[in-house]
Design a protein around this motif. Structure first.
Motif, PDB file in Angstrom:
ATOM      1  N   ALA A 129     -21.825   7.507  22.668  1.00  0.00           N
ATOM      2  CA  ALA A 129     -21.748   6.516  23.738  1.00  0.00           C
ATOM      3  C   ALA A 129     -21.704   5.097  23.172  1.00  0.00           C
ATOM      4  N   THR A 130     -22.509   4.831  22.149  1.00  0.00           N
ATOM      5  CA  THR A 130     -22.491   3.508  21.513  1.00  0.00           C
ATOM      6  C   THR A 130     -21.141   3.238  20.871  1.00  0.00           C
ATOM      7  N   CYS A 131     -20.566   4.265  20.263  1.00  0.00           N
ATOM      8  CA  CYS A 131     -19.223   4.136  19.673  1.00  0.00           C
ATOM      9  C   CYS A 131     -18.212   3.704  20.728  1.00  0.00           C
ATOM     10  N   LEU A 132     -18.204   4.381  21.858  1.00  0.00           N
ATOM     11  CA  LEU A 132     -17.237   4.063  22.909  1.00  0.00           C
ATOM     12  C   LEU A 132     -17.539   2.711  23.555  1.00  0.00           C
ATOM     13  N   LEU A 133     -18.818   2.363  23.619  1.00  0.00           N
ATOM     14  CA  LEU A 133     -19.216   1.083  24.215  1.00  0.00           C
ATOM     15  C   LEU A 133     -18.719  -0.104  23.397  1.00  0.00           C
ATOM     16  N   CYS A 134     -18.431   0.131  22.132  1.00  0.00           N
ATOM     17  CA  CYS A 134     -17.978  -0.942  21.244  1.00  0.00           C
ATOM     18  C   CYS A 134     -16.497  -1.272  21.408  1.00  0.00           C
ATOM     19  N   GLY A 135     -15.813  -0.631  22.343  1.00  0.00           N
ATOM     20  CA  GLY A 135     -14.387  -0.879  22.511  1.00  0.00           C
ATOM     21  C   GLY A 135     -14.031  -2.346  22.703  1.00  0.00           C
ATOM     22  N   PRO A 136     -14.598  -3.031  23.712  1.00  0.00           N
ATOM     23  CA  PRO A 136     -14.282  -4.453  23.888  1.00  0.00           C
ATOM     24  C   PRO A 136     -14.691  -5.305  22.689  1.00  0.00           C
ATOM     25  N   LEU A 137     -15.864  -5.015  22.090  1.00  0.00           N
ATOM     26  CA  LEU A 137     -16.308  -5.775  20.920  1.00  0.00           C
ATOM     27  C   LEU A 137     -15.345  -5.590  19.756  1.00  0.00           C
ATOM     28  N   ALA A 138     -14.920  -4.362  19.511  1.00  0.00           N
ATOM     29  CA  ALA A 138     -13.991  -4.097  18.413  1.00  0.00           C
ATOM     30  C   ALA A 138     -12.663  -4.802  18.637  1.00  0.00           C
ATOM     31  N   ASN A 139     -12.171  -4.817  19.864  1.00  0.00           N
ATOM     32  CA  ASN A 139     -10.913  -5.509  20.157  1.00  0.00           C
ATOM     33  C   ASN A 139     -11.049  -7.013  19.974  1.00  0.00           C
ATOM     34  N   ALA A 140     -12.191  -7.574  20.405  1.00  0.00           N
ATOM     35  CA  ALA A 140     -12.406  -9.016  20.250  1.00  0.00           C
ATOM     36  C   ALA A 140     -12.471  -9.400  18.773  1.00  0.00           C
ATOM     37  N   LEU A 141     -13.214  -8.617  17.978  1.00  0.00           N
ATOM     38  CA  LEU A 141     -13.315  -8.909  16.547  1.00  0.00           C
ATOM     39  C   LEU A 141     -11.964  -8.731  15.857  1.00  0.00           C
ATOM     40  N   SER A 142     -11.209  -7.726  16.261  1.00  0.00           N
ATOM     41  CA  SER A 142      -9.886  -7.524  15.668  1.00  0.00           C
ATOM     42  C   SER A 142      -8.958  -8.684  15.976  1.00  0.00           C
ATOM     43  N   ARG A 143      -9.117  -9.234  17.159  1.00  0.00           N
ATOM     44  CA  ARG A 143      -8.285 -10.374  17.565  1.00  0.00           C
ATOM     45  C   ARG A 143      -8.634 -11.613  16.756  1.00  0.00           C
ATOM     46  N   TRP A 144      -9.910 -11.784  16.426  1.00  0.00           N
ATOM     47  CA  TRP A 144     -10.360 -12.984  15.715  1.00  0.00           C
ATOM     48  C   TRP A 144     -10.304 -12.831  14.193  1.00  0.00           C
TER      49      TRP A 144
END
Length: 480
Positions: A129-144
């Motif tokens: 669940a924590t892995c899937l919850l990181c979706g928006p965070l991972a996308n934001a970090l990838s963008r930056w």
């Protein structure tokens, strides 16, 4: 001036004769550049009729073609990406499957105070669940920061989560390390890698994804057995530390070799676009995934305990079933990837999970012997975990490659609760059957198994909604 004009007339007549000979129309001897009044009226009527035609809404067209997608190479360096993702899946999801080995050891030896079957089930669900919850965070970090740096942060979380879990002294510390820190590492490593294959493959995307995700089965098959050997011959502490170091050695070069084509395909990485929740085509995909995810975790974590608790088989045979599940994933994910590319991604996903649900109800539910469970474990491995390999191709089919990363961010976020509660619900139903209904042995598992099979098969009707949205009708045999 007269000579020039006569020469031009001759050239004009020659061109008209040549056109007539190639189109089988009678030759045109003269062309009047000034349109007649009747021609003007016809042109005005045509222009008026074109204005009256309704214009399509391009943002709602269910097509995967978009800016830059016609230039997708269909392989090349993409096969290197496939190899890297095999290693990544083997040492992330493959490592995650070893948690069943650890939890069995903890329960058998009363390793942590306060540890119970339900509590350990929550830890396993929490990491996913924590892995899937990181979706928006991972996308934001990838963008930056770029996807590689983001994934390397994830590698640190995976390594530290396992190594620190090995030296934990109480259940609270173990819950944080194995459930949260390791889960964050999984999310930051896996989420940015999901859209990359769509940059390199289009017609063979499902096949490439199936091959890549078969790495989780390979990792589970190898690491679940080596982990058990390490626990038996060394110690559970060193088993966790060794697996952490294996992750470090495999993940670091695999991440560094990854390449994306974000600019070439016009890919966006918006961290949190809520519009996808009610998108008329994507809505059906995430609803299907929510029920399918719960069914997957019930089967994954309950099959071995059913063998040992309900049928009184030895622990070695329970572990063997886990290995057979992993072997089924290795075979099934590339196989279904090929089928999806040839027969239609939505069509064959529906067929896959009808087989999964029917086999659960017809084989697992009445099973009374180890041989029957082996047969079911192979089928379940080949079908039940296909959600992990078909998610990116299915979402790309509905929203397109350009918006794939943004839609997947919401997709994984929605699946947090189903991944978290699937196994605890199965355990709660098992306890209810034993304490309130007085059922023992295999009968105590009937409700959980029925729920698992019913959700896997029933959720396929939701995918039919996405199929209808894409093709515009309810024709069953249309390739979608």
């Amino acid at each position: 001036m007269t000579a020039i004009n006569s020469s031009d007339e001759v050239k004009s007549q020659d061109i008209d004769i040549e056109r007539a000979s190639t189109t089988n129309y009678p030759p045109i001897t003269a062309v009047d550049p000034t349109p007649s009044s009747s021609q003007t009226q016809v042109n005005q009527q045509l222009a008026s009729s074109e204005k009256d035609q309704p214009h399509p809404q391009p943002q709602l067209q269910p097509q995967i073609a978009g800016d830059g997608e016609d230039d997708i190479p269909e392989g090349g360096y993409g096969w290197v990406i496939v190899g890297c993702l095999i290693a990544i899946n083997a040492t992330t999801w493959g490592i995650n499957t070893t948690y069943g080995v650890y939890s069995s050891y903890y329960l058998a030896n009363n390793y942590f105070d306060g540890g119970s079957t339900l509590n350990y089930a929550w830890v396993g669900g929490l990491s996913v669940a924590t892995c899937l919850l990181c979706g928006p965070l991972a996308n934001a970090l990838s963008r930056w920061l770029g996807f590689r740096i983001t994934m390397l942060f994830g590698v640190v979380g995976i390594v530290l989560g396992q190594c620190m879990a090995g030296i934990c002294k109480n259940f609270g510390e173990f819950l944080f390390c194995q459930g949260i820190l390791f889960g964050i590492g999984l999310g930051l490593t896996l989420v940015p890698s999901q859209p990359l294959l769509a940059h390199w493959f289009k017609k063979r995307l499902a096949l490439a994804t199936g091959i890549a995700t078969s790495g989780s089965g390979l990792g589970g098959l190898i690491l679940s057995n080596t982990t058990r050997l390490a626990i038996d011959h060394i110690d559970v502490k060193w088993a966790l530390i060794i697996n952490g170091l294996i992750s470090l050695v495999c993940l670091t070069p695999a991440v560094l070799l990854l390449k994306g084509r974000h600019k070439a395909v016009g890919a966006r990485q918006a961290p949190l676009e809520l519009k996808w929740i009610y998108h008329p085509g994507f809505l059906w995909v995430w609803l299907w995934a929510a029920f399918t995810m719960m069914a997957y975790f019930i089967a994954l974590y309950s099959l071995a305990s059913f063998a040992t608790s309900a049928l009184s088989l030895p622990q070695s045979k329970g572990a063997a079933l886990q290995s057979i599940l992993a072997a089924g994933q290795m075979i099934g994910r590339p196989l279904w990837g090929y089928f999806l590319d040839t027969g239609g991604r939505i069509n064959l996903t529906i067929v896959c999970y009808i087989i999964c649900g029917l086999s659960t109800l017809a084989i697992w539910l009445p099973a009374k012997s180890f041989g029957v469970l082996v047969f079911y474990a192979l089928i379940q491995g080949m079908t039940g975990g296909t959600i992990w390999s078909v998610s990116a191709p299915l979402v790309a089919r509905v929203v397109g490659v350009k918006d794939l990363a943004s839609a997947l961010s919401i997709y994984w976020l929605i699946l947090v609760i189903p991944a978290l509660v699937g196994q605890p619900i199965a355990i709660a139903l098992l306890d209810y059957s034993q304490s309130h209904l007085g059922r023992q042995g295999a009968e105590a598992y009937y409700i959980s198994i029925g729920l698992c099979g019913g959700m896997a098969m029933g959720a396929t009707f939701l995918l039919a909604g996405a199929k209808r949205w894409i093709q515009g009708d309810w024709k069953v045999l249309t390739r979608t």
